[in-house]
Design an enzyme around this catalytic site. Structure first.
Site, PDB file in Angstrom:
ATOM      1  N   ASP A  31     -27.518  27.586   1.103  1.00 33.34           N
ATOM      2  CA  ASP A  31     -27.813  28.858   0.441  1.00 33.34           C
ATOM      3  C   ASP A  31     -28.230  29.890   1.496  1.00 33.34           C
ATOM      4  OD1 ASP A  31     -28.709  29.629  -2.749  1.00 33.34           O
ATOM      5  OD2 ASP A  31     -29.388  30.941  -1.127  1.00 33.34           O
ATOM      6  N   ILE A  32     -27.757  31.108   1.327  1.00 34.40           N
ATOM      7  CA  ILE A  32     -28.041  32.166   2.300  1.00 34.40           C
ATOM      8  C   ILE A  32     -29.517  32.592   2.270  1.00 34.40           C
ATOM      9  CG2 ILE A  32     -27.563  34.227   0.883  1.00 34.40           C
ATOM     10  CD1 ILE A  32     -25.755  35.194   3.223  1.00 34.40           C
ATOM     11  N   ASN A  88     -28.431  27.188 -13.009  1.00 33.68           N
ATOM     12  CA  ASN A  88     -28.882  28.307 -13.830  1.00 33.68           C
ATOM     13  C   ASN A  88     -27.741  28.813 -14.704  1.00 33.68           C
ATOM     14  OD1 ASN A  88     -31.414  28.244 -12.510  1.00 33.68           O
ATOM     15  ND2 ASN A  88     -30.615  29.497 -10.834  1.00 33.68           N
ATOM     16  N   VAL A  97     -24.572  34.407  -9.592  1.00 36.99           N
ATOM     17  CA  VAL A  97     -23.166  34.249  -9.197  1.00 36.99           C
ATOM     18  C   VAL A  97     -22.467  33.469 -10.309  1.00 36.99           C
ATOM     19  CG1 VAL A  97     -21.551  33.364  -7.486  1.00 36.99           C
ATOM     20  CG2 VAL A  97     -23.756  34.275  -6.732  1.00 36.99           C
ATOM     21  N   HIS A 101     -22.714  26.364 -10.100  1.00 35.75           N
ATOM     22  CA  HIS A 101     -23.165  25.727  -8.858  1.00 35.75           C
ATOM     23  C   HIS A 101     -24.462  24.985  -9.115  1.00 35.75           C
ATOM     24  CE1 HIS A 101     -24.503  29.903  -9.160  1.00 35.75           C
ATOM     25  NE2 HIS A 101     -25.657  29.517  -8.618  1.00 35.75           N
ATOM     26  N   HIS A 103     -27.896  23.862  -7.499  1.00 36.42           N
ATOM     27  CA  HIS A 103     -28.804  24.073  -6.376  1.00 36.42           C
ATOM     28  C   HIS A 103     -29.419  22.711  -6.058  1.00 36.42           C
ATOM     29  CE1 HIS A 103     -29.352  28.573  -6.659  1.00 36.42           C
ATOM     30  NE2 HIS A 103     -28.930  28.349  -7.876  1.00 36.42           N
TER      31      HIS A 103
HETATM   32  P1  5GP Z   1     -27.882  31.701  -8.932  1.00 36.84           P
HETATM   33  O1  5GP Z   1     -28.881  32.821  -8.862  1.00 36.84           O
HETATM   34  O2  5GP Z   1     -26.554  32.197  -9.478  1.00 36.84           O
HETATM   35  O3  5GP Z   1     -28.357  30.465  -9.608  1.00 36.84           O
HETATM   36  O4  5GP Z   1     -27.645  31.255  -7.440  1.00 36.84           O
HETATM   37  C1  5GP Z   1     -26.809  31.968  -6.564  1.00 36.84           C
HETATM   38  C2  5GP Z   1     -27.226  31.582  -5.186  1.00 36.84           C
HETATM   39  O5  5GP Z   1     -26.203  31.990  -4.303  1.00 36.84           O
HETATM   40  C3  5GP Z   1     -28.514  32.256  -4.711  1.00 36.84           C
HETATM   41  O6  5GP Z   1     -29.482  31.275  -4.399  1.00 36.84           O
HETATM   42  C4  5GP Z   1     -28.081  33.076  -3.502  1.00 36.84           C
HETATM   43  O7  5GP Z   1     -29.029  33.075  -2.470  1.00 36.84           O
HETATM   44  C5  5GP Z   1     -26.781  32.400  -3.095  1.00 36.84           C
HETATM   45  N1  5GP Z   1     -25.826  33.262  -2.451  1.00 36.84           N
HETATM   46  C6  5GP Z   1     -25.434  34.500  -2.888  1.00 36.84           C
HETATM   47  N2  5GP Z   1     -24.525  35.014  -2.049  1.00 36.84           N
HETATM   48  C7  5GP Z   1     -24.331  34.094  -1.072  1.00 36.84           C
HETATM   49  C8  5GP Z   1     -23.498  34.059   0.095  1.00 36.84           C
HETATM   50  O8  5GP Z   1     -22.748  34.980   0.393  1.00 36.84           O
HETATM   51  N3  5GP Z   1     -23.566  32.939   0.873  1.00 36.84           N
HETATM   52  C9  5GP Z   1     -24.384  31.888   0.549  1.00 36.84           C
HETATM   53  N4  5GP Z   1     -24.365  30.848   1.384  1.00 36.84           N
HETATM   54  N5  5GP Z   1     -25.184  31.901  -0.518  1.00 36.84           N
HETATM   55  C10 5GP Z   1     -25.158  32.982  -1.326  1.00 36.84           C
END
Ligand code: 5GP
Length: 123
Positions: A31-32, A88, A97, A101, A103
């Site tokens: 994760d970024i 989520n 996103v 996915h 986590h």
């Molecule tokens: P969500 O909020 O949808 O459950 O998780 C999306 C995750 O994607 C977040 O933890 C966010 O930090 C990660 N994320 C968003 N954009 C990028 C990216 O460009 N690269 C990576 N490696 N992670 C990302």
């Protein structure tokens, strides 16, 4: 069917990511914005927008994501201490996103309940 997300760009190597695992069905990368010492996202290569869009035929694919998470946790030495795997869904779930996915969070004790600074609402 929904539109392309940043994760498709990672799958297609259009933007960089620290990939830790890949097979024909899935991709796992760091994760970024890590929320734990190890924070890996495990995604299917085929886009499914949210958990609401998962269908019976996705049973094996979704199960596969969990096996990949388990294996990565074990490879990093977290099987014994434990870890958290979470997916989520939509706004209240904290999804940002729209490509499902898992986590994988590991390396420190997790908190519970998951919401910050609020009391649980009564249904
Ligand atoms: P969500 O909020 O949808 O459950 O998780 C999306 C995750 O994607 C977040 O933890 C966010 O930090 C990660 N994320 C968003 N954009 C990028 C990216 O460009 N690269 C990576 N490696 N992670 C990302």
């Amino acid at each position: 069917m929904s539109s392309e997300t940043i994760f498709d760009k990672i799958i297609n190597r259009e933007i960089p990511a620290e990939i830790v695992y890949e097979d024909e069905l899935s991709l796992a990368f760091k994760d970024i914005q890590p929320q734990a010492p190890l924070h890996v996202l495990i995604i299917p290569k085929r886009q499914i927008a949210t958990i609401n869009d998962v269908v019976e035929d996705d049973r094996e694919l979704v199960g596969h994501l969990f096996l990949v998470a388990r294996n990565i946790a074990a490879e990093h030495g977290f099987a014994e201490d434990g870890y958290r795997v979470v997916m989520n869904c939509n706004a209240h779930g904290g999804q940002s996103v729209y490509h499902i996915h898992l986590h994988l969070l590991a390396g420190q004790t997790m908190g519970w309940p998951p919401y910050a600074n609020t009391e649980p609402k009564q249904l």
